[in-house]
Design an enzyme around this catalytic site. Sequence first.
Site, PDB file in Angstrom:
ATOM      1  N   ASP A 279       0.847  -1.193   0.000  1.00  0.00           N
ATOM      2  CA  ASP A 279       0.000   0.000   0.000  1.00  0.00           C
ATOM      3  C   ASP A 279       0.883   1.244   0.000  1.00  0.00           C
ATOM      4  OD1 ASP A 279      -1.786   2.106   0.698  1.00  0.00           O
ATOM      5  OD2 ASP A 279      -3.112   0.686   1.700  1.00  0.00           O
TER       6      ASP A 279
ATOM      7  N   LYS B  25      -4.182  -7.568   3.605  1.00  0.00           N
ATOM      8  CA  LYS B  25      -5.089  -6.510   3.185  1.00  0.00           C
ATOM      9  C   LYS B  25      -5.668  -6.786   1.805  1.00  0.00           C
ATOM     10  CE  LYS B  25      -5.511  -1.494   2.955  1.00  0.00           C
ATOM     11  NZ  LYS B  25      -4.925  -0.218   3.357  1.00  0.00           N
TER      12      LYS B  25
ATOM     13  N   CYS C  14      -7.015   3.672  -2.012  1.00  0.00           N
ATOM     14  CA  CYS C  14      -6.973   2.234  -1.713  1.00  0.00           C
ATOM     15  C   CYS C  14      -8.064   1.402  -2.386  1.00  0.00           C
ATOM     16  CB  CYS C  14      -7.037   2.028  -0.199  1.00  0.00           C
ATOM     17  SG  CYS C  14      -5.716   2.877   0.689  1.00  0.00           S
TER      18      CYS C  14
ATOM     19  N   HIS D 195      -2.559  25.119  -8.571  1.00  0.00           N
ATOM     20  CA  HIS D 195      -3.814  24.775  -9.240  1.00  0.00           C
ATOM     21  C   HIS D 195      -4.903  24.711  -8.171  1.00  0.00           C
ATOM     22  CE1 HIS D 195      -6.816  22.240 -11.278  1.00  0.00           C
ATOM     23  NE2 HIS D 195      -6.276  22.650 -12.401  1.00  0.00           N
TER      24      HIS D 195
ATOM     25  N   ASP E 123      -1.103  -0.474  -4.636  1.00  0.00           N
ATOM     26  CA  ASP E 123      -2.377   0.111  -5.059  1.00  0.00           C
ATOM     27  C   ASP E 123      -2.211   1.532  -5.602  1.00  0.00           C
ATOM     28  OD1 ASP E 123      -1.764   1.110  -2.546  1.00  0.00           O
ATOM     29  OD2 ASP E 123      -3.749   0.758  -1.675  1.00  0.00           O
ATOM     30  N   HIS E 124      -1.206   2.243  -5.100  1.00  0.00           N
ATOM     31  CA  HIS E 124      -0.899   3.613  -5.540  1.00  0.00           C
ATOM     32  C   HIS E 124       0.431   3.991  -4.927  1.00  0.00           C
ATOM     33  CE1 HIS E 124      -2.149   4.581  -1.476  1.00  0.00           C
ATOM     34  NE2 HIS E 124      -3.307   3.995  -1.710  1.00  0.00           N
TER      35      HIS E 124
END
Length: 531
Positions: A44, A132, A84, A255, A317-318
């Site tokens: 994760d 997980k 997630c 931004h 996941d990222h």
Amino acid sequence: MRNGGPLGRASLALLLMAAGAGARPRPTAPGDQPRSNVVLVACDSLDGRLTFFPGNQTVDLPSINFMKRHGTVFLNAYTNSPICCPSRAAMWSGLFTHLTESWNNFKGLDPGYVTWMDLMEKHGYRAQKFGKLDFTSGHHSVSNRVEAWTRDVNFLLRQEGRPMVKLTGHRKQLRVMERDWQTTDKAVNWIKEEAVNFTQPFILYLGLNLPHPYPSPYAGENFGSSTFLTSPYWLEKVNYEAIKIPKWSSLSEMHPVDYYSSYTKNCTGEFTKEEVRNIRAFYYAMCAETDAMLGEIISALQDTGLLGKTIIIFTADHGELAMEHRQFYKMSMYEGSSHVPLLVMGPGVREQQQIPNVVSLVDIYPTMLDIARIPVPRNLSGYSLLPLLQEKAESEASLRGPRPSWVLSEFHGCNVNASVYMLRTGKWKYITYSDGSSVLPQLFDLTADPDELTNVAIKFPVTLHSLDKILRSIVNYPKVSSSVQEYNKQQFISWKQSLGHNYSSVIANLRWHQDWLKDQKKYENAIDKWL
């Protein structure tokens, strides 16, 4: 941990010798070859740029380096949604986020959804999952879902504790994230006690929480996870001299969506260079601990003689921004958040190969089916990675034809006040928001500007229009954004009604409580106006 080392009894040296000594069976005709075992280790929040140069100079990751020497690393692998549950929903379904409607951490796949693991089990694989998962609906905190539902409300509230570091334990303490180590121990024991005796191929999934930051109790009840925690043992694996201090725009130049994200993540205050360097160093140390758990799995497969018969896939996941763009966590299309690690080794996989093609987590589903020799459904968003891993012609391996030259990522959750869509192709990254016109789009040339500091959308209008046309051919994103807005409003109304008289008390004491309680009536009125 076995015998005091993160790679257990089989040291990296032994693993290298074994691999060099032909631990894998020689390729035979596909029809004669037994199907490979598969192990997927998914952690994760690991920034994929740490798996190749120059990011790999910042921290020692021996298990990842071992996989690179004896397998393949993807240089441009992306999450399909940088948070997630939606990301994992894409990985387990093989479908883009707007197709599964996995809008936030509370809204993932239905519990009975048929995943690639279900299909592999149905076709003769022995299947086991540890750790997980987080791809089905109904999980994560109330705060997490309410923040996502109310992102269109005209208020700005800090939803996280200020990011910080914490050193724990001593110079010999390896097991910091004990829960992950216990999960890894279970997977190792399963390999050594059960998988070694199987006559059928097996699929093993190990899900780790690291290197996701830890909860922040110092910030009071109901705050999120903003503590980067490690021990001196792992911190010594970090090369402080190689740590890059990210450049920040001034708050007024940010931004507007980035400003909202930075504010809600409690990152708009002053940070010294030392604070930023420490946050990044502690994060890299947490990545080193994650790498050691991967090493335990590799060691267990080597100890049991299964390494040469098993395809190992490592991903996340990222990523983690670790203070890039004045943010931590994910929920962003910037590289630190959206770029994931993807390494593969095992039978039939080319060694020491670096693949520049853009790929994404939806490709895991068709790849798993391809490995298991199960027909791949044509309705999937992803494409099998096997042709790239084995350097086969795409047309040989896929009835769907060649994979597209782009990947899609989208985000609809908390800490961002608009739906976000990212198209990555060639040297370009195109990011657009909401309906495509109400919020300024972004365009980055990642070859000239890898740190994504200069938005060239105005400079290259023809490129922008061309990329937007491709994006609209994949997804009607204004319509999806509108659907998400309506979903958020309806979910919030249902939740509010379920609380009855307790509503004011409950909403005041979510993660944003420190700001909310300063002017409770103002924020309740803002919600009423939105509804």
